[in-house]
Design a protein around this motif. Structure first.
Motif, mmCIF file in Angstrom:
data_model
loop_
_atom_site.group_PDB
_atom_site.id
_atom_site.type_symbol
_atom_site.label_atom_id
_atom_site.label_comp_id
_atom_site.label_asym_id
_atom_site.label_seq_id
_atom_site.Cartn_x
_atom_site.Cartn_y
_atom_site.Cartn_z
ATOM 1 N N ASP A 180 0.979 -1.004 0.233
ATOM 2 C CA ASP A 180 0.145 -0.141 -0.100
ATOM 3 C C ASP A 180 0.828 1.008 0.074
ATOM 4 O O ASP A 180 1.372 1.608 1.074
ATOM 5 C CB ASP A 180 -0.766 -0.089 1.493
ATOM 6 N N LEU A 181 1.214 1.779 -1.132
ATOM 7 C CA LEU A 181 2.268 2.688 -1.380
ATOM 8 C C LEU A 181 1.622 4.206 -1.244
ATOM 9 O O LEU A 181 0.564 4.645 -1.947
ATOM 10 C CB LEU A 181 2.898 2.485 -2.586
ATOM 11 N N THR A 182 2.214 4.940 -0.402
ATOM 12 C CA THR A 182 2.085 6.245 -0.351
ATOM 13 C C THR A 182 3.381 7.446 -0.677
ATOM 14 O O THR A 182 4.265 7.020 -0.291
ATOM 15 C CB THR A 182 1.654 6.882 0.890
ATOM 16 N N VAL A 183 3.168 8.187 -1.653
ATOM 17 C CA VAL A 183 4.474 9.025 -2.226
ATOM 18 C C VAL A 183 4.297 10.322 -1.707
ATOM 19 O O VAL A 183 3.355 10.879 -1.722
ATOM 20 C CB VAL A 183 4.383 9.020 -3.790
ATOM 21 N N VAL A 184 5.716 10.892 -1.284
ATOM 22 C CA VAL A 184 5.578 12.284 -0.792
ATOM 23 C C VAL A 184 6.791 12.690 -1.601
ATOM 24 O O VAL A 184 7.932 12.235 -1.575
ATOM 25 C CB VAL A 184 6.038 12.367 0.710
ATOM 26 N N ALA A 185 6.827 13.955 -2.035
ATOM 27 C CA ALA A 185 7.656 14.806 -2.766
ATOM 28 C C ALA A 185 7.584 16.127 -2.300
ATOM 29 O O ALA A 185 6.854 16.480 -1.502
ATOM 30 C CB ALA A 185 7.572 14.462 -4.140
ATOM 31 N N SER A 186 8.419 17.072 -3.116
ATOM 32 C CA SER A 186 8.622 18.303 -2.750
ATOM 33 C C SER A 186 7.150 18.973 -2.962
ATOM 34 O O SER A 186 6.764 20.009 -2.083
ATOM 35 C CB SER A 186 9.670 19.155 -3.692
ATOM 36 N N ARG A 187 6.462 18.886 -3.715
ATOM 37 C CA ARG A 187 5.280 19.368 -3.852
ATOM 38 C C ARG A 187 3.971 18.371 -4.222
ATOM 39 O O ARG A 187 4.288 17.299 -4.683
ATOM 40 C CB ARG A 187 4.914 20.249 -5.087
ATOM 41 N N SER A 188 2.734 18.719 -4.174
ATOM 42 C CA SER A 188 1.592 17.772 -4.518
ATOM 43 C C SER A 188 1.319 17.854 -6.018
ATOM 44 O O SER A 188 1.450 18.940 -6.438
ATOM 45 C CB SER A 188 0.314 17.887 -3.637
ATOM 46 N N ARG A 189 1.164 16.549 -6.556
ATOM 47 C CA ARG A 189 0.639 16.644 -8.187
ATOM 48 C C ARG A 189 0.435 14.994 -8.201
ATOM 49 O O ARG A 189 0.406 14.276 -7.302
ATOM 50 C CB ARG A 189 1.902 16.777 -8.537
ATOM 51 N N VAL A 190 -0.033 15.070 -9.603
ATOM 52 C CA VAL A 190 -0.197 13.454 -10.062
ATOM 53 C C VAL A 190 0.875 13.247 -11.063
ATOM 54 O O VAL A 190 1.029 14.210 -11.869
ATOM 55 C CB VAL A 190 -1.530 13.370 -10.557
ATOM 56 N N GLU A 191 1.839 12.197 -10.632
ATOM 57 C CA GLU A 191 2.967 11.953 -11.882
ATOM 58 C C GLU A 191 2.957 10.679 -12.152
ATOM 59 O O GLU A 191 2.790 9.654 -11.307
ATOM 60 C CB GLU A 191 4.229 12.566 -11.033
ATOM 61 N N ASP A 192 3.158 10.231 -13.418
ATOM 62 C CA ASP A 192 2.826 8.911 -13.925
ATOM 63 C C ASP A 192 2.034 8.159 -13.372
ATOM 64 O O ASP A 192 1.963 6.797 -12.952
ATOM 65 C CB ASP A 192 4.254 8.368 -13.692
ATOM 66 N N GLY A 193 0.690 8.763 -13.136
ATOM 67 C CA GLY A 193 -0.598 8.150 -12.715
ATOM 68 C C GLY A 193 -0.607 7.852 -11.341
ATOM 69 O O GLY A 193 -1.528 7.344 -10.678
ATOM 70 N N MET A 194 0.445 8.408 -10.437
ATOM 71 C CA MET A 194 0.659 8.236 -8.938
ATOM 72 C C MET A 194 0.225 9.500 -8.459
ATOM 73 O O MET A 194 0.964 10.674 -8.671
ATOM 74 C CB MET A 194 1.888 7.838 -8.595
ATOM 75 N N PRO A 195 -0.843 9.452 -7.588
ATOM 76 C CA PRO A 195 -0.753 10.745 -6.880
ATOM 77 C C PRO A 195 0.386 11.131 -5.680
ATOM 78 O O PRO A 195 0.722 9.984 -4.987
ATOM 79 C CB PRO A 195 -2.238 10.430 -5.860
ATOM 80 N N VAL A 196 0.645 12.236 -5.804
ATOM 81 C CA VAL A 196 1.910 12.361 -4.967
ATOM 82 C C VAL A 196 1.658 13.603 -3.850
ATOM 83 O O VAL A 196 1.158 14.688 -4.291
ATOM 84 C CB VAL A 196 3.131 13.048 -5.950
ATOM 85 N N HIS A 197 2.023 13.280 -2.693
ATOM 86 C CA HIS A 197 1.685 14.404 -1.516
ATOM 87 C C HIS A 197 2.818 15.472 -1.501
ATOM 88 O O HIS A 197 3.809 14.846 -1.811
ATOM 89 C CB HIS A 197 1.362 13.674 -0.281
ATOM 90 N N GLY A 198 2.435 16.537 -1.072
ATOM 91 C CA GLY A 198 3.645 17.424 -0.739
ATOM 92 C C GLY A 198 4.416 17.194 0.648
ATOM 93 O O GLY A 198 3.460 16.475 1.416
ATOM 94 N N VAL A 199 5.577 17.782 0.673
ATOM 95 C CA VAL A 199 6.311 17.344 1.875
ATOM 96 C C VAL A 199 5.696 18.096 3.048
ATOM 97 O O VAL A 199 5.916 17.586 4.176
ATOM 98 C CB VAL A 199 7.626 17.725 1.692
ATOM 99 N N ASP A 200 4.804 18.990 2.925
ATOM 100 C CA ASP A 200 4.036 19.685 4.179
ATOM 101 C C ASP A 200 3.102 18.753 4.706
ATOM 102 O O ASP A 200 2.807 19.061 5.654
ATOM 103 C CB ASP A 200 3.612 20.846 3.575
ATOM 104 N N GLU A 201 2.805 17.619 4.037
ATOM 105 C CA GLU A 201 1.929 16.640 4.680
ATOM 106 C C GLU A 201 2.710 15.444 5.326
ATOM 107 O O GLU A 201 1.912 14.723 5.935
ATOM 108 C CB GLU A 201 1.093 16.057 3.606
ATOM 109 N N LEU A 202 3.891 15.558 5.287
ATOM 110 C CA LEU A 202 4.617 14.343 5.894
ATOM 111 C C LEU A 202 4.456 13.884 7.324
ATOM 112 O O LEU A 202 3.979 12.668 7.403
ATOM 113 C CB LEU A 202 6.245 14.753 5.853
#
Length: 328
Positions: A180-202
């Motif tokens: 069950d994968l959750t991705v966090v990066a510098s900013r929130s977005r959808v990339e390569d079909g994957m929802p990405v959370h912003g680092v402010d949500e870490l």
């Protein structure tokens, strides 16, 4: 007696000729001389076992013939992953140990990353670090066959911190394990079909993670992003895997949490690095350390050669290089 044509072909390949008593070194010397003559004439090499052949494919370069080459993949701390400082073009980073570096006429100077080189070489062992601590048990001296129930990587809640080249490669290798994968990066977005959370949500996401895999680059923006507050937010028994840079984790805080047995860790990088022999990390329970050798495998060299060739062909065609970090 073998035919003359087969002998000539063997000489071109540098193959020893035991049937006529010729010493193997003589074959290699003749092959090397032919290679240097062709390189001097500007011949394009489409085959070859190493980086030297790839560099010689760049017609018009001023590279000193016969010099061994190496790829300088180190960059400034601010970028942390192979970015090269201003004043060094993409061909200039492929340097001979003797003679002047290659230069291309009319090229804009830019810095590039070796993205794609590490993906295959590093991320198979890195994804494996997420599963290893739950299955590794000390059995020294016991010499007995003992089955044991252990946690699986399947169905685990995994938080992947960083979604660049390494992060995407790790995500691809985790997919078959049904996590069950959750991705966090510098900013929130959808990339390569994957929802990405912003680092402010870490800090809000960490309490729900059983495994945290850190793949971020180094630099001021990411230094000690996993500090005591982040480690304290993790549930008991959580596993922290660092395959980015050692400075991403506050080592003192990590030592404290490991010593109390609250969490586990698997580290391919540490701060400081290399880790001194007297450092407390060596003796702590629940910790697996690999000495930053994820890329030291047979997968690294062919990917490095392919990337260099692709960059040279793009420059020859007037196209921009891949993986540009900055331009000047």
């Amino acid at each position: 007696m073998r035919s003359t044509g087969r002998k000539r072909a063997a000489i071109r390949r540098g193959t020893p000729l035991p049937w006529n008593g010729e010493h193997p070194a003589a074959c290699r010397v003749r092959s090397h001389r032919r290679t240097r003559r062709r390189a001097a004439a500007g011949a394009r090499w489409r085959r070859g076992p190493g980086l030297d052949h790839a560099v010689r494919a760049s017609a018009g370069g001023t590279r000193h013939r016969g010099a061994p080459v190496h790829v300088d993949r180190q960059g400034p701390a601010a970028t942390g992953r192979g970015a090269h400082p201003p004043g060094a073009g993409p061909v200039d980073r492929i340097r001979g140990r003797r003679g002047p570096p290659a230069t291309g006429a009319g090229l804009r100077q830019c810095g590039v990353r070796a993205r794609g080189v590490d993906g295959g070489a590093r991320d198979r062992p890195h994804a494996g670090l997420a599963a290893a601590p739950s299955r590794l048990r000390p059995r020294a001296g016991e010499r007995r066959w003992a089955s044991e129930f252990s946690d699986s990587l399947a169905d685990r809640r995994v938080l992947l911190l960083g979604f660049g080249g390494v992060g995407k490669a790790v995500a691809a290798r985790l997919a078959p394990f049904e996590v069950d994968l959750t991705v966090v990066a510098s900013r929130s977005r959808v990339e390569d079909g994957m929802p990405v959370h912003g680092v402010d949500e870490l800090l809000d996401l960490l309490p729900h993670a059983e495994i945290v895999i850190v793949t971020l680059p180094g630099g001021d923006a990411t230094r000690r992003i996993i500090d005591d507050s982040a480690l304290s937010a993790l549930p008991d028994g959580a596993l922290v895997v660092n395959v980015g840079r050692g400075e991403l984790i506050d080592t003192s805080a990590l030592v404290d949490h490991l010593r109390r047995g609250r969490i586990r860790a698997a580290l391919d990088v540490t701060d400081p690095e290399p880790l001194p022999a007297e450092h407390p990390l060596w003796e702590l329970p629940g910790l697996l350390i690999t000495p930053h050798v994820g890329g030291a495998s047979s997968a690294m060299r062919p990917r490095t050669v392919r990337l260099i060739r692709a960059q040279i062909e793009r420059m020859r065609a007037g196209e921009p290089p891949l993986n540009v970090v900055y331009e000047s």
